[in-house]
Design an enzyme around this catalytic site. Structure first.
Site, mmCIF file in Angstrom:
data_model
loop_
_atom_site.group_PDB
_atom_site.id
_atom_site.type_symbol
_atom_site.label_atom_id
_atom_site.label_comp_id
_atom_site.label_asym_id
_atom_site.label_seq_id
_atom_site.Cartn_x
_atom_site.Cartn_y
_atom_site.Cartn_z
ATOM 1 N N HIS A 1 -35.611 -31.077 7.404
ATOM 2 C CA HIS A 1 -35.548 -29.971 8.365
ATOM 3 C C HIS A 1 -34.119 -29.809 8.879
ATOM 4 O O HIS A 1 -33.649 -30.597 9.711
ATOM 5 C CB HIS A 1 -36.490 -30.180 9.547
ATOM 6 C CG HIS A 1 -36.565 -28.978 10.453
ATOM 7 N ND1 HIS A 1 -37.595 -28.068 10.415
ATOM 8 C CD2 HIS A 1 -35.711 -28.528 11.401
ATOM 9 C CE1 HIS A 1 -37.383 -27.119 11.309
ATOM 10 N NE2 HIS A 1 -36.239 -27.369 11.935
ATOM 11 N N TYR B 1 -30.714 -15.725 20.146
ATOM 12 C CA TYR B 1 -29.531 -16.510 20.492
ATOM 13 C C TYR B 1 -28.485 -16.316 19.388
ATOM 14 O O TYR B 1 -28.827 -15.937 18.267
ATOM 15 C CB TYR B 1 -29.861 -18.006 20.642
ATOM 16 C CG TYR B 1 -30.341 -18.679 19.360
ATOM 17 C CD1 TYR B 1 -29.450 -19.322 18.504
ATOM 18 C CD2 TYR B 1 -31.682 -18.654 19.007
ATOM 19 C CE1 TYR B 1 -29.893 -19.925 17.325
ATOM 20 C CE2 TYR B 1 -32.129 -19.250 17.833
ATOM 21 C CZ TYR B 1 -31.232 -19.888 16.999
ATOM 22 O OH TYR B 1 -31.663 -20.473 15.830
ATOM 23 N N ARG C 1 -39.601 -17.703 22.916
ATOM 24 C CA ARG C 1 -38.175 -17.668 23.245
ATOM 25 C C ARG C 1 -37.310 -17.475 21.991
ATOM 26 O O ARG C 1 -36.110 -17.249 22.094
ATOM 27 C CB ARG C 1 -37.772 -18.930 24.023
ATOM 28 C CG ARG C 1 -37.698 -20.170 23.205
ATOM 29 C CD ARG C 1 -37.187 -21.371 23.984
ATOM 30 N NE ARG C 1 -37.528 -22.597 23.299
ATOM 31 C CZ ARG C 1 -36.850 -23.104 22.275
ATOM 32 N NH1 ARG C 1 -35.772 -22.505 21.856
ATOM 33 N NH2 ARG C 1 -37.243 -24.209 21.687
ATOM 34 N N HIS D 1 -42.023 -30.441 14.343
ATOM 35 C CA HIS D 1 -41.633 -31.122 15.579
ATOM 36 C C HIS D 1 -42.811 -31.747 16.339
ATOM 37 O O HIS D 1 -42.941 -31.585 17.561
ATOM 38 C CB HIS D 1 -40.871 -30.150 16.474
ATOM 39 C CG HIS D 1 -39.735 -29.426 15.776
ATOM 40 N ND1 HIS D 1 -39.321 -29.719 14.488
ATOM 41 C CD2 HIS D 1 -38.930 -28.417 16.180
ATOM 42 C CE1 HIS D 1 -38.318 -28.931 14.158
ATOM 43 N NE2 HIS D 1 -38.063 -28.133 15.157
ATOM 44 N N ASP E 1 -32.701 -31.565 11.961
ATOM 45 C CA ASP E 1 -32.633 -30.307 12.716
ATOM 46 C C ASP E 1 -31.187 -29.871 12.960
ATOM 47 O O ASP E 1 -30.934 -29.022 13.816
ATOM 48 C CB ASP E 1 -33.400 -30.372 14.040
ATOM 49 C CG ASP E 1 -33.647 -28.979 14.630
ATOM 50 O OD1 ASP E 1 -33.621 -28.005 13.853
ATOM 51 O OD2 ASP E 1 -33.839 -28.859 15.844
HETATM 52 C C1 0GY Z 1 -35.403 -25.717 15.251
HETATM 53 C C2 0GY Z 1 -35.734 -25.416 16.629
HETATM 54 C C3 0GY Z 1 -35.379 -24.306 17.302
HETATM 55 C C4 0GY Z 1 -34.870 -23.107 16.704
HETATM 56 C C5 0GY Z 1 -35.344 -22.560 15.562
HETATM 57 O O1 0GY Z 1 -35.565 -20.834 14.051
HETATM 58 C C6 0GY Z 1 -34.984 -21.230 15.049
HETATM 59 O O2 0GY Z 1 -34.148 -20.555 15.646
HETATM 60 O O3 0GY Z 1 -36.187 -23.197 14.803
HETATM 61 C C7 0GY Z 1 -35.565 -24.315 18.768
HETATM 62 O O4 0GY Z 1 -34.841 -23.579 19.459
HETATM 63 O O5 0GY Z 1 -36.453 -25.056 19.241
HETATM 64 O O6 0GY Z 1 -36.230 -26.192 14.506
HETATM 65 O O7 0GY Z 1 -34.265 -25.444 14.892
#
Ligand code: 0GY
Length: 291
Positions: A26, A44, A125, A176, A244
């Protein structure tokens, strides 16, 4: 001052030595934005995190391969992720985000580049809501390719999502650890609901990662250990692990990826469990032809 919008500038070499052939299952690539622009509807804007930096990190951490997951800041334009897959050769597989009207040709091209699944993201979010019928259509198109489905949700949404998750006739990988509130503990109904779901549905897999997000305290993430260990020991053949990297949306600290790797032997406490978590399981899912 640590920049929370940029990955750790000097990750340490981990003390834990991953087994040969270990897979970081991941991680993401972001941009670079001047080559692969971020999606207009993104929630974001990350700092750029290009493929070259990911490959360098892979080598530093002692890993052999990556699974690159399309992140929400790139929407359903998978170009940066696909570019990284192609550059990595056989050392990476991908998880895409696609629209319900994606064509068979587009899917075939993605498959040729190394995509092996799609991600359904339910975090408000991160993304605007997608109609459930669209997800059903995507599943109908991608499951016949042998692809699996990666689902990202937070624990309070699990009850509502359960009928949908359990209706999917494919391997479903839950991101997660299902995002539990670790302060509630292992005996809380929230965690027990997740365990019951995993028990009842052998097609569900789980990523035992993300102590840096689940912890409100920060490293060394001691109170997250029992959750990860419980999953590794109960479902040794259905767990995956990943960094991650580059860690979007961190608000407390930017994790040192070497320290995240050092978390692995605390949740997978034997060589056999480490081999399953880091090599055998991801290879079965992403490189079955090599098995
Ligand atoms: C992750 C977690 C996040 C973001 C994303 O796709 C994404 O923008 O997965 C988060 O903000 O919890 O797995 O990268």
């Amino acid at each position: 001052m640590i920049d929370l919008n940029r990955y750790h500038p000097h990750p340490t070499r981990p003390a834990f030595q991953a087994p040969a052939g270990a897979v970081d299952a991941h991680c993401h690539v972001f941009g670079p934005g001047d080559v692969f622009p971020y999606a207009p509807q993104r929630k974001y804007t990350p700092g750029d995190a290009p493929k070259e930096a990911l490959f360098e990190l892979r080598d530093l951490l002692g890993f052999a391969r990556n699974v690159i997951v399309q992140a929400s800041c790139h929407g359903s334009d998978n170009a940066a992720m696909i570019d990284a897959l192609v550059a990595a050769g056989d050392k990476a597989r991908g998880i895409a985000v696609v629209e319900h009207d994606v064509s068979a040709l587009q899917l075939a091209e993605m498959h040729a580049a190394g995509v092996r699944g799609v991600r359904f993201n339910f975090l408000k979010r991160l993304v605007d809501a997608t109609p459930r019928e669209h997800y059903v259509q995507i599943a109908e198109k991608t499951i016949p390719l042998g692809w699996h489905i990666v689902i990202y949700f937070e624990a309070p949404e699990l009850e509502d999502l359960t009928p949908f998750i359990t209706s999917l006739p494919a391997t479903v990988v839950i991101d997660h650890m299902g995002r539990p509130d670790v302060d509630l503990g292992l005996e809380h109904p929230q965690w027990k609901r997740f365990i019951a779901l995993m028990d009842e549905h052998p097609n569900l897999w789980v990523k035992v990662r993300c102590p840096e997000r689940l912890s409100k305290i920060g490293p060394p993430y001691e109170h997250v250990v029992p959750f990860g260990r419980a999953l590794v020991e109960r479902y040794p053949d259905r767990v995956l692990w990943g960094t991650d990297w580059p860690h979007p949306n961190m608000t407390t600290h930017m994790p040192d990826d070497g320290k995240l790797v050092d978390f692995i032997p605390r949740i997978a406490t034997t060589k056999a469990l480490q081999e399953q978590l880091l090599v055998r399981n991801p290879m079965r899912l992403y490189w079955p032809e090599e098995q």
